[in-house]
Design a protein around this motif. Sequence first.
Motif, mmCIF file in Angstrom:
data_model
loop_
_atom_site.group_PDB
_atom_site.id
_atom_site.type_symbol
_atom_site.label_atom_id
_atom_site.label_comp_id
_atom_site.label_asym_id
_atom_site.label_seq_id
_atom_site.Cartn_x
_atom_site.Cartn_y
_atom_site.Cartn_z
ATOM 1 N N HIS A 165 74.901 56.262 91.183
ATOM 2 C CA HIS A 165 73.487 55.925 90.686
ATOM 3 C C HIS A 165 72.929 54.498 91.296
ATOM 4 O O HIS A 165 71.903 54.349 91.608
ATOM 5 N N GLU A 166 73.748 53.848 91.825
ATOM 6 C CA GLU A 166 73.537 52.609 92.603
ATOM 7 C C GLU A 166 73.084 52.883 93.810
ATOM 8 O O GLU A 166 72.256 52.383 94.407
ATOM 9 N N LEU A 169 69.763 54.396 93.665
ATOM 10 C CA LEU A 169 68.557 53.335 93.570
ATOM 11 C C LEU A 169 68.316 52.698 94.877
ATOM 12 O O LEU A 169 67.413 52.665 95.326
ATOM 13 N N SER A 215 70.913 48.915 87.309
ATOM 14 C CA SER A 215 71.304 50.349 87.157
ATOM 15 C C SER A 215 72.149 50.302 85.982
ATOM 16 O O SER A 215 73.343 49.707 86.374
ATOM 17 N N TRP A 248 69.876 55.307 83.325
ATOM 18 C CA TRP A 248 69.470 56.876 83.913
ATOM 19 C C TRP A 248 69.808 57.834 82.757
ATOM 20 O O TRP A 248 69.364 58.864 83.119
#
Length: 294
Positions: A165-166, A169, A215, A248
């Motif tokens: 997810h980083e 982003l 995040s 998220w």
Amino acid sequence: MRLSRAEYKEIVRCTEQLRPTRQYMKMLKDKFPNHSQSTLLSIFSLEYQKRTKRTISRHHAPDVIESHYQRYLSEARAHPTAPVLLELANEVDLSPALMARIILERFLQGLDGEMPSKTVLNGMLKEPSLIPDQILAKNIYQCTINDCCYGPLVDCIKHAIGQEHEVLLRDKLNERNLSFLDENQLRAMGYDKTPDIILEVPVAVEGHIVHWIESKASFGDDHSHRTYLNEQFWSYWNRFGPGLVIYWYGFIGELDCQRDRGILLKDCFPTDIVTLCNATQQHRLPESQNREKE
């Protein structure tokens, strides 16, 4: 996914009697088909960890450990191919991975009379084939792969998901041609406690200025959000100005109540970003700022 507090509490009520295994997660998904598997798993994991913290001490009492261990030995001898340890963990309402750790530690202690080192213990939990007892090794493995809240497999998955997810982003920011510094760059510059992203030019999201983005590959419930506010978000606000937190896997909608004070919550990357081309970049010099939250 933005849930009302009432929706969240309904899910929590249904998790109270569940065990942290994949079978029970399927039951939860069947109960709430309109919610994503990731959101439901994150909520359950948070709730189960709270439950475990309240009860774990009783499972570490010496007499209880010995009782669990002797019962494992007896049932493993009688049923060497059965998932004895996994069934025992579910029966006494203990995480299978934590039960595996307790039983393996007791087994190793019985070999030489001394407590095993964490290095040895963790190594065998990650690689059960190192355990000098094939039946116990199989039981440890079954506990590890069936536990969705604790254990080395879960730790690896959580780390990978967080990293994923980083990267997502950063990709979204690059798609918008937004200039930023990530956590690794900031630490190389000497910052010790930073958000995942600091925007070199601030943006506006839904009318709110954003200097930084954090995040979180998890669901934002009351306890975790309050902890993050106290230990991370207000510190970022004090150093870098107002920011955005992306949960998220969703959050309780009522928690998004700090917008006017500089903390904005979203459950996805915002689509209505407006770059503040004429904004100053004083947020990049946190040592010159002296904000204190009200």
